[in-house]
Scaffold this motif. Structure first.
Motif, PDB file in Angstrom:
ATOM      1  N   ARG A   1       0.833  -1.209   0.000  1.00 20.21           N
ATOM      2  CA  ARG A   1       0.000   0.000   0.000  1.00 20.21           C
ATOM      3  C   ARG A   1       0.865   1.256   0.000  1.00 20.21           C
ATOM      4  NH1 ARG A   1      -5.035   0.131   3.975  1.00 20.21           N
ATOM      5  NH2 ARG A   1      -5.566  -1.511   2.501  1.00 20.21           N
ATOM      6  N   LYS A   2       1.958   1.240   0.773  1.00 26.50           N
ATOM      7  CA  LYS A   2       2.843   2.400   0.818  1.00 26.50           C
ATOM      8  C   LYS A   2       3.533   2.637  -0.527  1.00 26.50           C
ATOM      9  CE  LYS A   2       2.433   3.925   5.045  1.00 26.50           C
ATOM     10  NZ  LYS A   2       1.955   5.302   5.331  1.00 26.50           N
ATOM     11  N   LEU A   3       3.904   1.553  -1.217  1.00 22.23           N
ATOM     12  CA  LEU A   3       4.612   1.669  -2.493  1.00 22.23           C
ATOM     13  C   LEU A   3       3.667   1.701  -3.686  1.00 22.23           C
ATOM     14  CD1 LEU A   3       7.597  -0.793  -1.852  1.00 22.23           C
ATOM     15  CD2 LEU A   3       7.561   1.698  -1.610  1.00 22.23           C
ATOM     16  N   ASN A   4       2.353   1.641  -3.403  1.00 20.76           N
ATOM     17  CA  ASN A   4       1.336   1.648  -4.463  1.00 20.76           C
ATOM     18  C   ASN A   4       1.539   0.488  -5.443  1.00 20.76           C
ATOM     19  OD1 ASN A   4      -0.985   2.688  -5.646  1.00 20.76           O
ATOM     20  ND2 ASN A   4       0.159   4.005  -7.050  1.00 20.76           N
ATOM     21  N   LEU A   5       1.784  -0.699  -4.881  1.00 23.20           N
ATOM     22  CA  LEU A   5       1.957  -1.915  -5.670  1.00 23.20           C
ATOM     23  C   LEU A   5       0.746  -2.821  -5.488  1.00 23.20           C
ATOM     24  CD1 LEU A   5       5.664  -2.893  -4.847  1.00 23.20           C
ATOM     25  CD2 LEU A   5       4.821  -1.973  -7.008  1.00 23.20           C
ATOM     26  N   PRO A   6       0.433  -3.671  -6.469  1.00 21.50           N
ATOM     27  CA  PRO A   6      -0.587  -4.695  -6.248  1.00 21.50           C
ATOM     28  C   PRO A   6      -0.141  -5.633  -5.122  1.00 21.50           C
ATOM     29  CG  PRO A   6      -0.104  -4.479  -8.591  1.00 21.50           C
ATOM     30  CD  PRO A   6       0.932  -3.681  -7.858  1.00 21.50           C
ATOM     31  N   PRO A   7      -0.985  -5.895  -4.127  1.00 16.32           N
ATOM     32  CA  PRO A   7      -0.581  -6.777  -3.026  1.00 16.32           C
ATOM     33  C   PRO A   7      -0.103  -8.147  -3.498  1.00 16.32           C
ATOM     34  CG  PRO A   7      -2.628  -5.651  -2.495  1.00 16.32           C
ATOM     35  CD  PRO A   7      -2.331  -5.340  -3.923  1.00 16.32           C
ATOM     36  N   ALA A   8      -0.679  -8.655  -4.600  1.00 16.96           N
ATOM     37  CA  ALA A   8      -0.277  -9.971  -5.092  1.00 16.96           C
ATOM     38  C   ALA A   8       1.207 -10.014  -5.436  1.00 16.96           C
ATOM     39  CB  ALA A   8      -1.111 -10.350  -6.315  1.00 16.96           C
ATOM     40  N   VAL A   9       1.729  -8.931  -5.998  1.00 12.63           N
ATOM     41  CA  VAL A   9       3.148  -8.875  -6.359  1.00 12.63           C
ATOM     42  C   VAL A   9       4.013  -8.914  -5.108  1.00 12.63           C
ATOM     43  CG1 VAL A   9       4.932  -7.473  -7.472  1.00 12.63           C
ATOM     44  CG2 VAL A   9       2.644  -7.632  -8.493  1.00 12.63           C
TER      45      VAL A   9
ATOM     46  N   ILE B   1       3.057 -17.861 -13.920  1.00  7.42           N
ATOM     47  CA  ILE B   1       2.389 -17.195 -12.793  1.00  7.42           C
ATOM     48  C   ILE B   1       3.130 -15.914 -12.432  1.00  7.42           C
ATOM     49  CG2 ILE B   1       1.776 -17.380 -10.357  1.00  7.42           C
ATOM     50  CD1 ILE B   1       1.530 -20.430 -10.820  1.00  7.42           C
ATOM     51  N   LEU B   2       4.440 -16.041 -12.253  1.00  6.10           N
ATOM     52  CA  LEU B   2       5.247 -14.889 -11.864  1.00  6.10           C
ATOM     53  C   LEU B   2       5.191 -13.791 -12.923  1.00  6.10           C
ATOM     54  CD1 LEU B   2       7.182 -13.992  -9.587  1.00  6.10           C
ATOM     55  CD2 LEU B   2       9.064 -14.854 -10.971  1.00  6.10           C
ATOM     56  N   GLY B   3       5.327 -14.180 -14.185  1.00  5.12           N
ATOM     57  CA  GLY B   3       5.336 -13.192 -15.251  1.00  5.12           C
ATOM     58  C   GLY B   3       4.014 -12.474 -15.402  1.00  5.12           C
ATOM     59  N   THR B   4       2.913 -13.212 -15.383  1.00  5.42           N
ATOM     60  CA  THR B   4       1.604 -12.574 -15.583  1.00  5.42           C
ATOM     61  C   THR B   4       1.201 -11.726 -14.381  1.00  5.42           C
ATOM     62  OG1 THR B   4       0.509 -14.602 -14.803  1.00  5.42           O
ATOM     63  CG2 THR B   4       0.760 -14.321 -17.183  1.00  5.42           C
ATOM     64  N   VAL B   5       1.434 -12.220 -13.162  1.00  2.00           N
ATOM     65  CA  VAL B   5       1.046 -11.449 -11.975  1.00  2.00           C
ATOM     66  C   VAL B   5       1.881 -10.177 -11.857  1.00  2.00           C
ATOM     67  CG1 VAL B   5       0.977 -11.438  -9.450  1.00  2.00           C
ATOM     68  CG2 VAL B   5       0.125 -13.412 -10.704  1.00  2.00           C
ATOM     69  N   VAL B   6       3.202 -10.310 -12.047  1.00  2.00           N
ATOM     70  CA  VAL B   6       4.080  -9.148 -11.885  1.00  2.00           C
ATOM     71  C   VAL B   6       3.910  -8.167 -13.047  1.00  2.00           C
ATOM     72  CG1 VAL B   6       6.476  -8.380 -11.778  1.00  2.00           C
ATOM     73  CG2 VAL B   6       5.761 -10.388 -10.482  1.00  2.00           C
ATOM     74  N   ILE B   7       4.037  -8.659 -14.287  1.00  2.00           N
ATOM     75  CA  ILE B   7       4.010  -7.750 -15.442  1.00  2.00           C
ATOM     76  C   ILE B   7       2.603  -7.212 -15.689  1.00  2.00           C
ATOM     77  CG2 ILE B   7       4.448  -7.543 -17.909  1.00  2.00           C
ATOM     78  CD1 ILE B   7       6.569  -9.744 -17.599  1.00  2.00           C
ATOM     79  N   GLN B   8       1.639  -8.119 -15.862  1.00  2.00           N
ATOM     80  CA  GLN B   8       0.281  -7.659 -16.155  1.00  2.00           C
ATOM     81  C   GLN B   8      -0.372  -7.027 -14.925  1.00  2.00           C
ATOM     82  OE1 GLN B   8      -1.706 -11.091 -17.794  1.00  2.00           O
ATOM     83  NE2 GLN B   8      -0.627 -10.960 -19.739  1.00  2.00           N
ATOM     84  N   GLY B   9      -0.131  -7.630 -13.748  1.00  2.00           N
ATOM     85  CA  GLY B   9      -0.735  -7.081 -12.535  1.00  2.00           C
ATOM     86  C   GLY B   9      -0.286  -5.666 -12.233  1.00  2.00           C
TER      87      GLY B   9
ATOM     88  N   ALA C   1      -5.629  -8.706 -19.106  1.00  2.00           N
ATOM     89  CA  ALA C   1      -5.981  -9.177 -17.762  1.00  2.00           C
ATOM     90  C   ALA C   1      -6.056 -10.698 -17.741  1.00  2.00           C
ATOM     91  CB  ALA C   1      -7.310  -8.570 -17.325  1.00  2.00           C
ATOM     92  N   GLY C   2      -4.903 -11.341 -17.936  1.00  2.00           N
ATOM     93  CA  GLY C   2      -4.873 -12.803 -17.968  1.00  2.00           C
ATOM     94  C   GLY C   2      -3.911 -13.376 -16.960  1.00  2.00           C
ATOM     95  N   MET C   3      -4.036 -12.973 -15.689  1.00  2.00           N
ATOM     96  CA  MET C   3      -3.118 -13.439 -14.658  1.00  2.00           C
ATOM     97  C   MET C   3      -3.392 -14.899 -14.284  1.00  2.00           C
ATOM     98  SD  MET C   3      -3.757 -10.109 -14.617  1.00  2.00           S
ATOM     99  CE  MET C   3      -5.228  -9.972 -13.614  1.00  2.00           C
TER     100      MET C   3
END
Length: 524
Positions: A22-30, A385-393, A353-355
């Motif tokens: 939340r502090k870094l404005n990142l998706p929590p999943a990442v 999983i890592l690529g789609t969540v990090v890049i697309q997320g 949106a294909g995580m």
């Protein structure tokens, strides 16, 4: 004891990682994936070995139930063809595309094994989609398409996976048998889900204890999934159907207390389960790398093929979404359909949106030990999983912002929330006016009559001119909140001074809590 300590450490890490995200404005999943990966390589911690069947049984039913329970059913029914296109057509198309690319990369690998990898990575994950979509805002149509797809596509992927593995083991495959099996699994799962939901409705109507109702509602997800699996039909479809029916009926079978307490408990439970899924995915990386010979082997022998497979499944999704949209456009111009195409910008958002997530990893782990190419499948599944969540997320929000999507007129409700509130206030005023007098016509509830009559008038005026009334409304509820804070301070002073006991404290504190929540909700 070590396992219990690891679970506690994971829960503490979830809180810390969510705060950091939340502090870094990142998706929590990442952040959770990264945290789980770091946790896996801390010296001295026991290595996590995931039992794929157990992971699916523990996490998948409640997460599917949550998505189905709260999805907009009218929107889902309205866009069911689009949802079916993504949940069935896109998964099959992506499976074929990945299988072709994999066979091109590894000609010696049997076609069945290539199809297995395609089925593993093809379906986007419900958990990953929810985790990312909660952080962004989408109009109803694309949001419904993505949520509906994530609820139903696992069933398609699991059926394809099952038949591809069977073809690899036996050397035979029948498309007719596969279609028949899919129909039986889907229809059987829907029947089981409807039966479990029907039993839940009857039970919720007759159970008088709110805690029993909440407990029974939570167990419904596992009941539907396990009952369907025992009958050899789709547990995914059964859970989704049960969630849709329960979500539809909960408005009439739940009391206010059950809804408030049950929703609070369920929200925290789903939050922890979603977070633990991503932590477990990250924690499993160590075992995957050790099995294939270390990270050096991965970079030397698998990096380029995995990147090509990731590119193939991304391109395949774009091709399917844009191709389907083009067909709708052509058919619409021929006058054969009233469906509207998504348009390039909306199609881009849906394509991006294909995580992938826990289902992909669990299915990869369930591949038989002696199956050809299993080690590569495990690494490819984790990399996808890592690529789609990090890049697309991390970029989906930017893509949505670029697209600038707006709510279509057909998806907008006929009444705004303010107009619905005014209609509700008028209905309440009619009832209060009827019951405010006794049998002799004497007014016995003058304050209630004045209160509800005034609310009905003000609600209509507010709906007609929101901008003028909003500052006064905010000032009104700010005063209510200040009064609640003063009451709370006095209540605590009385308790600390020994003037009241704990029972009085808790009862009056609950009244203040409800009044505060009501004021905050009304102000918002």
């Amino acid at each position: 004891m070590h396992l219990f300590e690891l679970v506690i450490a994971m829960l503490l890490a979830i809180i810390a990682l969510h705060f950091i995200a939340r502090k870094l404005n990142l998706p929590p999943a990442v952040a959770l994936l990264a945290g789980g990966t770091l946790l896996a390589f801390i010296p001295g911690l026991p290595q996590i070995h995931l039992d794929p069947a157990l992971v699916l049984v523990i996490f998948l039913p409640p997460l599917l139930m949550d998505g189905a329970w709260f999805i907009a059913f009218a929107q889902l029914r309205k866009h069911i063809l689009g949802v079916g296109s993504l949940a069935i057509g896109a998964v099959i198309f992506t499976t074929v595309a990945v299988a072709v690319v994999t066979h091109w990369l590894f000609p010696a690998l049997p076609w069945a094994a290539c199809a297995v990898l395609g089925a593993i990575v093809a379906p986007p994950d419900a958990v990953s989609a929810r985790a990312v979509l909660q952080q962004v805002h989408l109009p109803k149509r694309p949001a419904t398409l993505l949520e509906g797809e994530s609820l139903l596509n696992d069933a398609t992927g699991l059926v394809l996976f099952r038949f591809a593995v069977a073809a690899g083991v036996t050397g035979t495959f029948s498309a007719v048998d596969a279609l028949q099996s899919f129909a039986v699994l889907a229809l059987g799962g829907a029947a089981v889900g409807a039966a479990v939901a029907g039993a839940w409705v009857v039970l919720a109507r007759h159970l008088k204890d709110e805690y029993l109702i909440i407990a029974a509602s939570c167990l419904t997800a596992w009941a539907a999934y396990l009952a369907a699996e025992m009958l050899h039909v789709s547990g995914v479809i059964a859970t989704v159907v049960a969630g849709l029916i329960c979500g539809w009926y909960q408005h009439v079978v739940f009391s206010a207390a059950v809804r408030i307490r049950g929703t609070s408990f369920w929200t925290v439970l789903i939050f922890l389960m979603e977070a633990m899924v991503f932590m477990l995915i990250g924690s499993s990386l160590r075992g995957v790398l050790e099995r294939v010979g270390g990270i050096g082997v991965v970079f030397e022998q698998m990096a380029i093929p995995i990147l090509l497979i990731l590119l193939a499944l991304t391109v395949a999704r774009f091709a399917w979404v844009f191709g389907s949209d083009l067909i709708i456009l052509v058919v619409r111009r021929l006058g054969w359909t009233k469906s509207k195409p998504l348009g390039p910008k909306c199609a881009t958002v849906i394509s991006w949106a294909g995580m992938r997530g826990v289902v992909t990893l669990a299915v990869a782990l369930s591949v038989p030990e002696t199956f050809p190419g299993r080690d590569f499948m495990l690494v490819a599944a984790f990399a996808v999983i890592l690529g789609t969540v990090v890049i697309q997320g991390m970029t989906l929000g930017k893509v949505i912002q670029w697209a600038g999507l707006e709510e279509s007129h057909s998806d907008r409700p006929r009444m705004t929330m303010n107009q619905a509130e005014a209609s509700m206030a008028q209905a309440q005023a009619v009832v209060v006016e009827k019951l405010a007098y006794d049998d002799d016509g004497k007014l016995i509830h003058p304050q209630l009559l004045e209160r509800y009559s005034k609310r009905a008038v003000l609600s209509v005026e507010y709906a007609a001119d929101k901008e003028s009334f909003q500052p006064r409304l905010h000032a009104h509820f700010d005063l209510v909140l200040a009064a609640v804070a003063a009451g709370r301070a006095e209540l605590i002073r009385l308790h600390r001074a020994g003037e009241i006991d704990d029972h009085v404290l808790h009862e009056l504190e609950r009244d203040l809590d409800l009044e505060e929540l009501s004021a905050i909700s009304a102000k918002a």
